[in-house]
Design an enzyme around this catalytic site. Structure first.
Site, PDB file in Angstrom:
ATOM      1  N   ASN A   1      10.676   3.181  -0.681  1.00 20.81           N
ATOM      2  CA  ASN A   1       9.932   4.246  -1.375  1.00 20.81           C
ATOM      3  C   ASN A   1       9.994   5.610  -0.690  1.00 20.81           C
ATOM      4  OD1 ASN A   1       8.302   3.365   0.679  1.00 20.81           O
ATOM      5  ND2 ASN A   1       6.405   3.546  -0.476  1.00 20.81           N
TER       6      ASN A   1
ATOM      7  N   ASP B   1      18.009 -10.782   9.634  1.00 22.47           N
ATOM      8  CA  ASP B   1      17.640 -11.633  10.779  1.00 22.47           C
ATOM      9  C   ASP B   1      18.568 -11.393  11.966  1.00 22.47           C
ATOM     10  OD1 ASP B   1      15.622 -12.643   9.344  1.00 22.47           O
ATOM     11  OD2 ASP B   1      16.478 -14.640   9.015  1.00 22.47           O
TER      12      ASP B   1
ATOM     13  N   GLY C   1       7.539  -1.703   5.589  1.00 20.47           N
ATOM     14  CA  GLY C   1       7.872  -2.489   4.408  1.00 20.47           C
ATOM     15  C   GLY C   1       6.750  -3.458   4.091  1.00 20.47           C
TER      16      GLY C   1
ATOM     17  N   GLY D   1       7.848  -7.778   7.180  1.00 22.67           N
ATOM     18  CA  GLY D   1       7.458  -7.357   8.529  1.00 22.67           C
ATOM     19  C   GLY D   1       6.716  -8.453   9.276  1.00 22.67           C
TER      20      GLY D   1
ATOM     21  N   GLU E   1       4.522  -0.979   9.946  1.00 20.43           N
ATOM     22  CA  GLU E   1       3.646  -0.408   8.924  1.00 20.43           C
ATOM     23  C   GLU E   1       3.905  -1.204   7.657  1.00 20.43           C
ATOM     24  OE1 GLU E   1       1.315   1.718   9.392  1.00 20.43           O
ATOM     25  OE2 GLU E   1       1.841   2.423  11.386  1.00 20.43           O
TER      26      GLU E   1
ATOM     27  N   CYS F   1       2.406   2.882  -0.213  1.00 25.10           N
ATOM     28  CA  CYS F   1       1.503   1.956   0.484  1.00 25.10           C
ATOM     29  C   CYS F   1       0.101   2.532   0.489  1.00 25.10           C
ATOM     30  CB  CYS F   1       1.997   1.697   1.893  1.00 25.10           C
ATOM     31  SG  CYS F   1       2.183   3.193   2.832  1.00 25.10           S
TER      32      CYS F   1
ATOM     33  N   GLU G   1      -1.106  -6.380  -4.080  1.00 26.00           N
ATOM     34  CA  GLU G   1      -0.581  -5.019  -4.155  1.00 26.00           C
ATOM     35  C   GLU G   1       0.476  -4.974  -5.259  1.00 26.00           C
ATOM     36  OE1 GLU G   1       1.869  -4.242  -0.735  1.00 26.00           O
ATOM     37  OE2 GLU G   1       1.442  -2.115  -0.800  1.00 26.00           O
TER      38      GLU G   1
ATOM     39  N   ARG H   1      -0.766   9.277   3.835  1.00 26.85           N
ATOM     40  CA  ARG H   1      -0.234   9.214   5.208  1.00 26.85           C
ATOM     41  C   ARG H   1      -0.171  10.613   5.804  1.00 26.85           C
ATOM     42  NH1 ARG H   1       5.427   9.207   6.525  1.00 26.85           N
ATOM     43  NH2 ARG H   1       5.749   8.860   4.319  1.00 26.85           N
TER      44      ARG H   1
HETATM   45  N1  LIG Z   1       2.307   0.862   5.587  1.00 25.30           N
HETATM   46  C1  LIG Z   1       3.310   1.668   5.287  1.00 25.30           C
HETATM   47  O1  LIG Z   1       3.548   2.681   5.936  1.00 25.30           O
HETATM   48  C2  LIG Z   1       4.193   1.377   4.134  1.00 25.30           C
HETATM   49  C3  LIG Z   1       4.286   0.115   3.597  1.00 25.30           C
HETATM   50  N2  LIG Z   1       5.137  -0.133   2.567  1.00 25.30           N
HETATM   51  C4  LIG Z   1       5.186  -1.457   1.994  1.00 25.30           C
HETATM   52  O2  LIG Z   1       6.535  -1.809   1.707  1.00 25.30           O
HETATM   53  C5  LIG Z   1       6.598  -2.623   0.554  1.00 25.30           C
HETATM   54  C6  LIG Z   1       7.611  -2.074  -0.416  1.00 25.30           C
HETATM   55  O3  LIG Z   1       8.798  -1.693   0.228  1.00 25.30           O
HETATM   56  P1  LIG Z   1      10.092  -2.639   0.228  1.00 25.30           P
HETATM   57  O4  LIG Z   1      11.262  -1.796   0.626  1.00 25.30           O
HETATM   58  O5  LIG Z   1      10.175  -3.390  -1.046  1.00 25.30           O
HETATM   59  O6  LIG Z   1       9.710  -3.627   1.396  1.00 25.30           O
HETATM   60  P2  LIG Z   1      10.567  -4.835   2.018  1.00 25.30           P
HETATM   61  O7  LIG Z   1       9.715  -5.451   3.053  1.00 25.30           O
HETATM   62  O8  LIG Z   1      11.145  -5.675   0.954  1.00 25.30           O
HETATM   63  O9  LIG Z   1      11.819  -4.102   2.707  1.00 25.30           O
HETATM   64  C7  LIG Z   1      11.659  -3.186   3.746  1.00 25.30           C
HETATM   65  C8  LIG Z   1      12.931  -3.080   4.528  1.00 25.30           C
HETATM   66  O10 LIG Z   1      13.201  -4.336   5.166  1.00 25.30           O
HETATM   67  C9  LIG Z   1      14.547  -4.729   4.906  1.00 25.30           C
HETATM   68  N3  LIG Z   1      14.629  -6.190   5.003  1.00 25.30           N
HETATM   69  C10 LIG Z   1      14.584  -7.113   4.013  1.00 25.30           C
HETATM   70  N4  LIG Z   1      14.691  -8.364   4.546  1.00 25.30           N
HETATM   71  C11 LIG Z   1      14.814  -8.203   5.878  1.00 25.30           C
HETATM   72  C12 LIG Z   1      14.936  -9.100   6.965  1.00 25.30           C
HETATM   73  N5  LIG Z   1      14.959 -10.423   6.812  1.00 25.30           N
HETATM   74  N6  LIG Z   1      15.026  -8.592   8.200  1.00 25.30           N
HETATM   75  C13 LIG Z   1      14.996  -7.262   8.407  1.00 25.30           C
HETATM   76  N7  LIG Z   1      14.870  -6.354   7.417  1.00 25.30           N
HETATM   77  C14 LIG Z   1      14.772  -6.822   6.168  1.00 25.30           C
HETATM   78  C15 LIG Z   1      14.810  -4.157   3.539  1.00 25.30           C
HETATM   79  O11 LIG Z   1      16.195  -4.112   3.297  1.00 25.30           O
HETATM   80  P3  LIG Z   1      16.749  -4.430   1.819  1.00 25.30           P
HETATM   81  O12 LIG Z   1      16.255  -3.329   0.972  1.00 25.30           O
HETATM   82  O13 LIG Z   1      18.204  -4.436   2.027  1.00 25.30           O
HETATM   83  O14 LIG Z   1      16.201  -5.759   1.413  1.00 25.30           O
HETATM   84  C16 LIG Z   1      14.164  -2.788   3.686  1.00 25.30           C
HETATM   85  O15 LIG Z   1      15.009  -1.921   4.406  1.00 25.30           O
HETATM   86  C17 LIG Z   1       5.207  -2.644   0.011  1.00 25.30           C
HETATM   87  O16 LIG Z   1       4.558  -3.819   0.404  1.00 25.30           O
HETATM   88  C18 LIG Z   1       4.543  -1.462   0.684  1.00 25.30           C
HETATM   89  O17 LIG Z   1       3.159  -1.528   0.786  1.00 25.30           O
HETATM   90  C19 LIG Z   1       5.901   0.836   2.043  1.00 25.30           C
HETATM   91  C20 LIG Z   1       5.830   2.100   2.539  1.00 25.30           C
HETATM   92  C21 LIG Z   1       4.952   2.474   3.596  1.00 25.30           C
HETATM   93  O1  LIG Z   2       5.261   4.579   1.963  1.00 26.65           O
HETATM   94  C1  LIG Z   2       4.214   5.084   1.724  1.00 26.65           C
HETATM   95  O2  LIG Z   2       3.537   4.725   0.805  1.00 26.65           O
HETATM   96  C2  LIG Z   2       3.908   6.261   2.549  1.00 26.65           C
HETATM   97  O3  LIG Z   2       3.745   5.904   3.874  1.00 26.65           O
HETATM   98  C3  LIG Z   2       2.794   7.043   1.972  1.00 26.65           C
HETATM   99  O4  LIG Z   2       2.963   8.332   2.322  1.00 26.65           O
HETATM  100  P1  LIG Z   2       2.077   9.435   1.575  1.00 26.65           P
HETATM  101  O5  LIG Z   2       0.691   8.918   1.568  1.00 26.65           O
HETATM  102  O6  LIG Z   2       2.210  10.662   2.406  1.00 26.65           O
HETATM  103  O7  LIG Z   2       2.640   9.557   0.205  1.00 26.65           O
END
Ligand SMILES: NC(=O)C1=CN([C@@H]2O[C@H](COP(=O)(O)OP(=O)(O)OC[C@H]3O[C@@H](n4cnc5c(N)ncnc54)[C@H](OP(=O)(O)O)[C@@H]3O)[C@@H](O)[C@H]2O)C=CC1
Ligand SMILES: O=C(O)[C@H](O)COP(=O)(O)O
Length: 495
Positions: free
Chosen positions: A168, A229, A244, A248, A263, A297, A390, A450
């Protein structure tokens, strides 16, 4: 501008990965497609890197880090400022990728790139100050000790940092890891998300063009499910900075003894008290709940409204939701297609569960492929999945509660504890709610967010480990090193 990025693409049209200062094609001969969420066309291809290529990237990073750590702080800052300039100069093609890869509205896509350049500049400045400062401890402050030992405490780099951002914010959440890592003297390996990878490659091209020594920054591409992995358990990794979802949590179980900056997801609650300014609350709920179609997020993911103001609040939110435009990211629609079909199906599952369990629909369910019209649900109850999960989509549940305590209890019963917010006109109530809410941040009279990017940003429970925000990230990308000078006899200042 197009020329600036010409070398990052192979003659086949697929984007290259970056290892040891070189843009390369994978020996696998395989590529991974990026599907445009709006058109479902496969607009881009990137390299499916092999394990051997991952090994090469880590070897390059490890070797380069040794001399990078010997680069003076002011020089590292100079490189970062140069990257920021290049990002601003070459922002539009990067923003165009965000529109096509993740359906981010065009205006927000450009904002993400510029915000990221600003983050890099700020990191360079903050790093000059905070990394250049240490501590002097004297032994005589401990009971019974004479003043014959002086302890010099400094911050030293960790080594190689593996940076994994989510789809995102593939640019902003990449630079929020890269810039502090580099400023602190680490080398980096970036694994961009599969949706957003091409924007990430464009961003990395700015680091490469800034002339950083070969091997200091690298990008490896491929599906997380295939190379993830291997990357996260690689012996050359000295720190993982990940943003992600639940992935995580599994990484944290598998990773070795390396520092983790995690995060993860959020189920950010918005508590609206009886004395709140309801117009203010409603406008923040609509913006917080639905900007980038709820794929943040920090999106408002559940509204906890006091019974006595709930009707009025919901009516105001409903009026705001009715004004949201639904359409294409190129046209800057408020609601654009969610990132993938899998995500749209998941969101639909949550909405169907709420319908079966009796939620009141204030908007009509409409979906066309990945494009989902905003959904506002009232009278949601705790037995519904949407009260806890979520959606990462344009769906907002409202729970009506009898007291602030009940609202706080709901918030604290979630396994996620990223942010929360409270609307009230009473600062005493605001402080009491903030103290009681077990989340990394509580916003008073505004939706969770954020930014600005130098504010600390952290999640409790399953929402994360460690803290982001520029200063905290710089600290997380270093370890503490002490040098103790043992004097031949006691020595006291001025005497
Ligand atoms: N707290 C925070 O700051 C934030 C949290 N999020 C959270 O992220 C989620 C959405 O994002 P999304 O991208 O779908 O999240 P994912 O957890 O699916 O993916 C995040 C990253 O991890 C990679 N990934 C996938 N599988 C593995 C693995 N086994 N080992 C290492 N890396 C891996 C993905 O690559 P690939 O795309 O190739 O699968 C991607 O680059 C939501 O739950 C959201 O809340 C999002 C933004 C900010
Ligand atoms: O990935 C997310 O959702 C971001 O960490 C949020 O950032 P923002 O609150 O500044 O949009």
């Amino acid at each position: 501008m197009a020329e600036f990025y010409a070398h990052i693409k192979a003659s086949s049209g697929a984007y290259k990965y970056f290892c040891n200062g070189q843009w390369l094609e994978s020996s696998s001969g395989k590529t991974v497609p990026v599907t445009n969420p709006s058109t479902l066309q496969k607009d881009y291809q990137v390299q499916a890197c092999t394990q051997e290529e991952v090994n090469n990237v880590f070897a390059a990073a490890k070797a380069a880090q040794l001399s990078w750590a010997k680069t003076p702080l002011w020089k590292r800052a100079e490189y970062l400022h140069k990257v920021a300039v290049l990002m601003r100069q070459n922002a539009q093609p990067m923003a165009d990728c965000l529109v096509k890869e993740i359906a981010k509205p065009a205006k927000d896509a450009l904002t993400e790139v510029i915000r990221s350049a600003d983050l890099i500049d700020y990191t360079a400045e903050e790093g000059l100050r905070s990394l250049g400062e240490g501590q002097l401890l004297t032994s005589d402050s401990f009971p019974g000790q004479p003043r014959n030992k002086l302890c010099l405490v400094s911050k030293v780099p960790l080594g190689v940092v593996l940076c994994i951002p989510p789809f995102n914010y593939p640019v902003n959440l990449a630079v929020s890891k890269l810039a502090p890592s580099l400023m602190a003297g680490n080398a980096v390996v970036l694994k961009p998300p599969s949706q957003g990878v091409v924007a990430g490659i464009h961003m990395l091209a700015c680091f490469a063009a800034a002339g950083l020594p070969a091997g200091v920054v690298n990008v490896i591409t491929g599906k997380g499910s295939e190379i993830g992995d291997f990357l996260t358990t690689h012996p050359a990794v000295n720190c993982i900075s990940f943003t992600g979802g639940d992935t995580g949590i599994s990484i944290s179980h598998k990773a070795g003894m390396v520092p983790l900056q995690m995060e993860l997801g959020g189920k950010d609650a918005c508590i609206v008290c009886s004395d709140a300014d309801l117009d203010l609350a409603a406008s923040h709920i609509v913006k917080g709940g639905f900007s980038y179609s709820g794929q943040r997020c920090t999106a408002v993911k559940v509204v906890l409204a006091m019974q006595d103001i709930a009707d009025e609040l919901v009516a105001k939110v409903h009026a705001g939701v009715a004004k949201l435009s639904v359409g294409r990211p190129e046209d800057n629609a408020d609601i654009t297609p969610v990132v993938s079909e899998a995500s749209a199906n998941f969101i639909q599952g949550l909405v169907e569960d709420a319908r079966e369990k009796g939620a009141q629909f204030l908007t009509e369910w409409r979906r066309e492929n990945n494009l989902i019209a905003p959904v506002l649900l009232d009278h949601v109850t705790p037995d519904m999945r949407i009260a806890w999960e979520e959606p990462f989509g344009p769906v907002l549940p409202v729970l009506r509660v009898g007291s602030i305590d009940e609202a706080v209890h709901h918030c604290n019963s979630s396994n996620l504890g990223l942010q929360g917010c409270v609307f009230t006109r009473d600062i005493n109530t605001a402080m009491r709610v903030s103290d009681a809410m077990q989340t990394g941040t509580v916003q008073v009279n505004a939706a969770p967010a954020r930014g600005p990017d130098h504010f600390p940003f952290q999640g409790f429970r399953d929402s994360g480990i460690g803290s982001q925000g520029i200063k905290n990230s710089l600290a997380m990308m270093t370890k503490i090193k002490s040098t103790v000078i043992n004097l031949d006899k006691e020595s006291y200042t001025l005497g």
